[in-house]
Structures are given as structure tokens and as C-alpha cells.
Design an enzyme around this catalytic site. Structure first.
Site, mmCIF file in Angstrom:
data_model
loop_
_atom_site.group_PDB
_atom_site.id
_atom_site.type_symbol
_atom_site.label_atom_id
_atom_site.label_comp_id
_atom_site.label_asym_id
_atom_site.label_seq_id
_atom_site.Cartn_x
_atom_site.Cartn_y
_atom_site.Cartn_z
ATOM 1 N N ASP A 30 0.829 -1.210 0.000
ATOM 2 C CA ASP A 30 0.000 0.000 0.000
ATOM 3 C C ASP A 30 0.867 1.265 0.000
ATOM 4 O O ASP A 30 1.997 1.256 0.477
ATOM 5 C CB ASP A 30 -0.917 -0.010 1.231
ATOM 6 C CG ASP A 30 -2.078 0.972 1.084
ATOM 7 O OD1 ASP A 30 -2.360 1.388 -0.055
ATOM 8 O OD2 ASP A 30 -2.682 1.318 2.106
ATOM 9 N N ASN A 78 -10.959 -2.415 -5.613
ATOM 10 C CA ASN A 78 -10.155 -1.474 -6.400
ATOM 11 C C ASN A 78 -10.777 -1.135 -7.764
ATOM 12 O O ASN A 78 -10.365 -0.168 -8.417
ATOM 13 C CB ASN A 78 -8.712 -1.987 -6.596
ATOM 14 C CG ASN A 78 -7.866 -1.943 -5.335
ATOM 15 O OD1 ASN A 78 -6.979 -2.768 -5.139
ATOM 16 N ND2 ASN A 78 -8.111 -0.968 -4.458
ATOM 17 N N ARG A 81 -11.872 2.537 -8.407
ATOM 18 C CA ARG A 81 -10.945 3.649 -8.694
ATOM 19 C C ARG A 81 -11.235 4.232 -10.079
ATOM 20 O O ARG A 81 -11.921 3.603 -10.892
ATOM 21 C CB ARG A 81 -9.505 3.130 -8.631
ATOM 22 C CG ARG A 81 -9.143 2.681 -7.232
ATOM 23 C CD ARG A 81 -7.673 2.353 -7.108
ATOM 24 N NE ARG A 81 -7.378 2.001 -5.725
ATOM 25 C CZ ARG A 81 -6.199 2.094 -5.163
ATOM 26 N NH1 ARG A 81 -5.162 2.505 -5.874
ATOM 27 N NH2 ARG A 81 -6.018 1.763 -3.895
ATOM 28 N N ARG A 198 2.083 -4.796 6.119
ATOM 29 C CA ARG A 198 1.357 -3.750 5.379
ATOM 30 C C ARG A 198 2.196 -2.480 5.413
ATOM 31 O O ARG A 198 2.611 -2.027 6.478
ATOM 32 C CB ARG A 198 -0.024 -3.483 5.975
ATOM 33 C CG ARG A 198 -0.775 -2.426 5.154
ATOM 34 C CD ARG A 198 -2.249 -2.330 5.443
ATOM 35 N NE ARG A 198 -2.856 -1.415 4.479
ATOM 36 C CZ ARG A 198 -4.101 -1.475 4.046
ATOM 37 N NH1 ARG A 198 -4.912 -2.403 4.485
ATOM 38 N NH2 ARG A 198 -4.562 -0.597 3.171
ATOM 39 N N ARG A 204 -5.294 -1.917 8.820
ATOM 40 C CA ARG A 204 -6.468 -2.722 8.452
ATOM 41 C C ARG A 204 -6.085 -3.791 7.439
ATOM 42 O O ARG A 204 -5.025 -3.737 6.808
ATOM 43 C CB ARG A 204 -7.596 -1.832 7.918
ATOM 44 C CG ARG A 204 -7.209 -0.943 6.770
ATOM 45 C CD ARG A 204 -8.414 -0.151 6.238
ATOM 46 N NE ARG A 204 -7.993 0.802 5.253
ATOM 47 C CZ ARG A 204 -7.870 2.124 5.470
ATOM 48 N NH1 ARG A 204 -8.165 2.645 6.637
ATOM 49 N NH2 ARG A 204 -7.457 2.923 4.496
HETATM 50 C C1 IPE Z 1 -5.367 -2.738 -0.400
HETATM 51 O O1 IPE Z 1 -5.004 -1.421 -0.548
HETATM 52 C C2 IPE Z 1 -5.372 -3.432 -1.732
HETATM 53 C C3 IPE Z 1 -4.070 -3.615 -2.364
HETATM 54 C C4 IPE Z 1 -2.911 -3.303 -1.854
HETATM 55 C C5 IPE Z 1 -4.112 -4.224 -3.669
HETATM 56 P P1 IPE Z 1 -6.118 -0.267 -0.698
HETATM 57 O O2 IPE Z 1 -5.372 1.001 -0.831
HETATM 58 O O3 IPE Z 1 -7.065 -0.618 -1.766
HETATM 59 O O4 IPE Z 1 -6.868 -0.378 0.715
HETATM 60 P P2 IPE Z 1 -7.761 0.702 1.466
HETATM 61 O O5 IPE Z 1 -8.679 1.312 0.448
HETATM 62 O O6 IPE Z 1 -6.848 1.719 2.051
HETATM 63 O O7 IPE Z 1 -8.451 -0.089 2.532
HETATM 64 C C1 IPE Z 2 -1.433 0.214 -3.443
HETATM 65 O O1 IPE Z 2 -1.180 1.578 -3.445
HETATM 66 C C2 IPE Z 2 -1.574 -0.349 -4.842
HETATM 67 C C3 IPE Z 2 -2.926 -0.811 -5.185
HETATM 68 C C4 IPE Z 2 -3.976 -0.819 -4.407
HETATM 69 C C5 IPE Z 2 -3.102 -1.319 -6.531
HETATM 70 P P1 IPE Z 2 -2.362 2.617 -3.499
HETATM 71 O O2 IPE Z 2 -2.687 2.903 -4.913
HETATM 72 O O3 IPE Z 2 -3.504 2.141 -2.665
HETATM 73 O O4 IPE Z 2 -1.682 3.889 -2.837
HETATM 74 P P2 IPE Z 2 -2.371 4.910 -1.832
HETATM 75 O O5 IPE Z 2 -2.935 4.113 -0.698
HETATM 76 O O6 IPE Z 2 -3.445 5.627 -2.611
HETATM 77 O O7 IPE Z 2 -1.255 5.801 -1.399
HETATM 78 MG MG MG Z 3 -4.011 2.406 -0.718
#
Ligand code: IPE
Ligand code: IPE
Ligand code: MG
Length: 252
Positions: A30, A78, A81, A198, A204
């Protein structure tokens, strides 16, 4: 990085106990977007750099003797997005898979994808099928990529599969136990993760490996995923090896 430091981290650091390494590590990668924003870059640059971090973690697990790594690449949530980010990620997964297949063969990596793969773009599904088939006999490390993965969905799928076997009469209700349930999860055959890492500070699980995580040790670092390197991984393993895993029992 200095030459001596990189040589030091090529093998298991001496302050880690080789016999007490996690057999299976799960990672929620993340913070790609926040990392990019801090550098004044578009979000996709964070995802691109995130691939490099994952490649090095996989290699490091192999170098240090960890047998299984599972990475959360795309959750069922996801899809919510912006379309251009989703499309970028799908194209990135496909490109990276195609580019890295040869190296995974050379490094004896067995790759597997878990999740609702049928909903992915067909060209990505083809690349996934090819990589899983080509690497199926490799034994160096088990590398699992959770793509369009949701823990709740995985549990529901298992329930449906078990219910249909009961309905057709090939399984009795009394026979449904933890082992039967696990055989019906995407991760059948993999040990449960001992350690969940994480990055980027969130405390979480975000719908990742809900069943499998029952007794995982959780390690959260503030470091964003693109900056997660061997030094960070070393720190996570040191923390893991200091834990007292009681599994509900008491120490006499
Ligand atoms: C979790 O990250 C999913 C992946 C790393 C693929 P997210 O960025 O989607 O999680 P939330 O939205 O903060 O819970
Ligand atoms: C994790 O990084 C990658 C995926 C969920 C694909 P994020 O894209 O969630 O990055 P933040 O949480 O917005 O910084
Ligand atoms: Mg994220």
C-alpha cells in the site's frame, strides 16, 4: 547503497534465526499513490515503482530462505478507482508478467494467481494462464499474486462449492471441517501466512486473506510500498522473531 551493505543483505542477516523464519509471508503493498504524490508525480508512477519493490522482495525471500510470498496486487474493491488507473494497472500487470516470465523460470519461481480471474481482461487472463503453466514445476519459491481478490468473495465461493457437493450427495454436512473448507479456498495447498506486512501505515486488512490470517503476526510500517527495501524487510523479520506466538495457549 554502499557495496558492503548490499553484499551484507544478499544473504540472511546474522541477527535473524534461519530456523524461525515465517514459512509464508503475505504483503499488502500500500501507499503507491501517496508515494507518487509526495514526489510530485502522477499516481501511476508509484505503481510502476511498486513493481520494482515487489521484484526485489521476491528475490530477497528466495535469497534468505522464505518459501512462500503472497502479494495483494488488486482487490475486488479497487474496481471503484478511476477508470484510467484501473486500466493502467491491468496493462501494467500484463506487461510485467510477459517481461518477467523468463527470469522467473531462471530463478525457479512458481507463480500462482488467486482471485476472481475470469473478470480480468482476456489478454491478461492469457498471460496469467501461461505463466502459471510454465512455472508449475518450479520449486524455488511459491509466489502468489492476489488479483481481483476479495476475502469475503473467496469464502462465499468456498461455501457455494461445498454446498453443491452436499446437494449432489458427494459430501455429508458432518464432513465439513477446516481442512475441507481450506481445500475450497483459492489458496488450497498453501500454508496460512505467518506474517502479514502492510506498508504505508494503515492498520487494516482491507478484505485480504480473511480466513487464512487467523493467526498471522501483523507488521505495519509507515514506509510507502515503493520504498520498501531489504533494510525494511530485515526490520519486519526482526520484529516477527521477537513475537511470542501463543496460539491461544499459556506459557508454563
Ligand atoms: C489494499 O489497498 C489493496 C491492495 C494493496 C491491492 P487499498 O489502498 O485498496 O486499501 P484501502 O482502500 O486503504 O483499505
Ligand atoms: C497500493 O497503493 C496499490 C494498489 C492498491 C493497486 P495505493 O494505490 O492504494 O496507494 P495509496 O494508498 O493511494 O497511497
Ligand atoms: Mg491504498
Amino acid at each position: 547503497m554502499t557495496a558492503s551493505k548490499s553484499i551484507y543483505l544478499e544473504t540472511l542477516p546474522p541477527d535473524l534465526d534461519r530456523d524461525a523464519l515465517p514459512a509464508h509471508i503475505a504483503v499488502i503493498m500500500d501507499g503507491n499513490g501517496r508515494w507518487a504524490k509526495r514526489q510530485g508525480l502522477p499516481r501511476f508512477m508509484g505503481h510502476r515503482r511498486g513493481v520494482d519493490a515487489l521484484k526485489d522482495l521476491l528475490r530477497c525471500c528466495k535469497d534468505w530462505g522464505v518459501g512462500a510470498l503472497t502479494a495483494y496486487a488488486f482487490s475486488t474493491e479497487n474496481w471503484g478507482r478511476p477508470l484510467e488507473e484501473v486500466e493502467f494497472l491491468m496493462a501494467l500487470f500484463e506487461r510485467v508478467l510477459r517481461r518477467e516470465l523468463q527470469e522467473m523460470m531462471a530463478e525457479d519461481v512458481k507463480i500462482r494467481f488467486v482471485g476472481n480471474l475470469k473478470a480480468l481482461p482476456p489478454s491478461l487472463q492469457d498471460e496469467i494462464a501461461r505463466s502459471m503453466d510454465d512455472t508449475k514445476d518450479n520449486r524455488g519459491i511459491q509466489f502468489t499474486v492476489a488479483t481481483n481478490y476479495g476475502g469475503r468473495q473467496e469464502i462465499l465461493n468456498a461455501c457455494r462449492a461445498i454446498a453443491s457437493r452436499v446437494k449432489e450427495g458427494t459430501l455429508h454436512v458432518e464432513q465439513i471441517d477446516e481442512a475441507v473448507f481450506e481445500q475450497n479456498l483459492y489458496t488450497a495447498g498453501l500454508p496460512a501466512p505467518d506474517l502479514l506486512i502492510r506498508t504505508s501505515g494503515e492498520m487494516r486488512i482491507s478484505n485480504f486473506l480473511l480466513w487464512q490470517m487467523a493467526y498471522a503476526e501483523i507488521y505495519v510500517t509507515q514506509t510507502a510500498w515503493p520504498d520498501f527495501d531489504r533494510t525494511e524487510f530485515h526490520r519486519a523479520l526482526l520484529s516477527y522473531q521477537q513475537r511470542d506466538r501463543r496460539f491461544g495457549k499459556v506459557k508454563m
